[in-house]
Every structure is written in structure tokens, then in C-alpha cells.
Design a protein around this motif. Structure first.
Motif, PDB file in Angstrom:
ATOM      1  N   SER A 133      -2.853  10.605   1.897  1.00 39.53           N
ATOM      2  CA  SER A 133      -2.190  10.106   3.104  1.00 39.53           C
ATOM      3  C   SER A 133      -1.754   8.656   2.927  1.00 39.53           C
ATOM      4  N   ASP A 134      -2.569   7.848   2.230  1.00 34.79           N
ATOM      5  CA  ASP A 134      -2.158   6.475   1.936  1.00 34.79           C
ATOM      6  C   ASP A 134      -0.936   6.464   1.023  1.00 34.79           C
ATOM      7  N   ARG A 136       1.394   8.682   0.851  1.00 36.73           N
ATOM      8  CA  ARG A 136       2.557   9.045   1.670  1.00 36.73           C
ATOM      9  C   ARG A 136       3.013   7.852   2.501  1.00 36.73           C
ATOM     10  N   ARG A 137       2.055   7.151   3.099  1.00 43.17           N
ATOM     11  CA  ARG A 137       2.386   5.981   3.921  1.00 43.17           C
ATOM     12  C   ARG A 137       3.043   4.882   3.094  1.00 43.17           C
ATOM     13  N   ASP A 185      -8.049  12.676   1.102  1.00 42.26           N
ATOM     14  CA  ASP A 185      -7.985  11.291   1.551  1.00 42.26           C
ATOM     15  C   ASP A 185      -9.227  10.538   1.093  1.00 42.26           C
TER      16      ASP A 185
END
Length: 214
Positions: A133-134, A136-137, A185
Motif C-alpha cells: 500500500s505504501d 502504491r501511495r 502491508d
């Protein structure tokens, strides 16, 4: 104990020298929407969000145990109980000082590809490691990445091997850093040896010193 003192959190060790020409800013306490700042070792000053010290340090936000301030036009985050020292070193290199927690772990705010991230310094990690998720961010492209697998406590997980354009920790900036993106994650990104091997690392008591080598 009154309601203010019960919420008052003291930490004189959270010191952030912002640079040779800027101020040293310490967060001595946080309560409600106010923070107690110590600038250049001067007297403690209690500021509400939006106010400035006579030295020009502005308190812009409080997020839990973190005070967000503006110093010399730059936004900085100073956490209670954490000390980050940034100095210009000899011959133009850079170094930072990190204070360990009670268990000897070192945490630091940084950036990957100019996006904010929080690291745990981990000499046992071969490369910088980031949760999916990081990634992707931070806009990390996995479509052309080499895919592999790694063994975790939860079992075998997919991992993508990538190159990061830049990794910044304080004044230390490295380009083209090898990294892995995990399928699951992570609570914190791991600042592994693909970054740390390009540093000189030294312990000074409870502090860790990182100096850029190349």
C-alpha cells in the motif's frame, strides 16, 4: 493533578537542528492544541497552532505526539521522545544522529521518491523494504518489476524487486536504491542495507550516527 498537567507530556530529548543557519527546535511538551517549543536552547515557549516564536519558528499543526513546525520556510515534524540531528559534515558530506528507543530500535521519518514514509533502521534487511500500500501511495511501478517470493512469519509472500529513484533520510539522499515491495502491508518501511551499506555507521552511546560515504 489537574486536567492540564495530566495531559502534559515532557520530552526534552526531541531536538531537531534544522541546519547550520537555522534554529535548533525542541518539543518540550504537547497538551491539547498547544506545544512547548525550545529554540536554540532558549526559554520554553508555549504556542498555539498558528503562532510563532520570536525566532520565527511557527507551529502549524499537532498530530498526536508530533508537532509540525515551519523553520526557515521548511515544514518539519518533531516527535516527542525522538531526536534527529542534521549537520553539515566535513568536505560537504552529511550526517544525521538518531536516538534509539528503550529497546535500542531506531526510527526516522524519511522520503521515498519525494513521498513521506517512516522507517525502522534494520541492518538485517538486505534492501529497503516497503509494503504494497505504501508502494502504491508512493507511485512505485510494479508492472515491470522482477517478481520473487520471501518467507515471512505469515508464510511465503510475493515480493517485487524494484529500483527507487531516491531515498532521503534527513540530509542524506541516495539515488537509484535497490528495494523490495512486499505483497502484504508493513507497519513501517525497513531502511535496509541497500541504503545503509553506503553509509558509515557508528554508535555514540544510545545514538546511531549515519554519515554518507558515496
Amino acid at each position: 493533578m489537574n486536567r492540564w498537567s495530566s495531559r502534559f507530556m515532557i520530552s526534552l530529548s526531541a531536538v531537531l537542528p534544522i541546519g547550520a543557519s537555522a534554529a535548533d527546535v525542541a518539543v518540550a511538551g504537547i497538551f491539547g492544541n498547544k506545544a512547548v517549543l525550545v529554540v536554540d536552547g532558549g526559554p520554553p515557549r508555549t504556542l498555539s497552532v498558528g503562532q510563532r516564536t520570536p525566532e520565527g519558528v511557527q507551529l502549524v499543526a499537532i498530530d498526536g505526539e508530533t508537532a509540525r513546525v515551519i523553520v526557515d520556510g521548511r515544514r518539519e515534524s518533531v516527535r516527542l521522545g525522538e531526536r534527529v540531528v542534521r549537520r553539515a559534515a566535513v568536505e560537504g558530506n552529511s550526517e544525521i544522529y538518531l536516538d534509539g528507543d528503550s529497546q535500542g530500535h531506531f526510527f526516522v521519518n524519511g522520503q521515498v521518491n519525494n513521498g513521506p514514509i517512516r522507517f525502522l533502521v534494520d541492518t538485517g534487511a538486505s534492501v529497503v523494504s516497503i509494503g504494497r500500500s505504501d508502494a502504491r501511495r508512493l507511485g512505485i511501478d510494479l508492472t515491470k518489476a522482477e517478481v520473487g517470493s520471501t518467507q515471512t512469519a505469515a508464510g511465503l509472500r510475493k515480493v517485487w524487486r524494484v529500483r527507487l529513484d531516491s531515498v532521503r533520510v534527513g540530509t542524506l539522499v541516495l539515488n537509484d536504491v535497490e528495494a523490495s515491495v512486499l505483497e502484504n502491508d508493513l507497519p513501517l518501511a525497513l531502511l535496509g542495507m541497500s541504503f545503509l551499506s553506503r553509509m558509515e555507521m557508528a554508535r555514540e552511546g544510545s545514538r546511531l550516527v549515519l554519515r554518507k560515504r558515496y
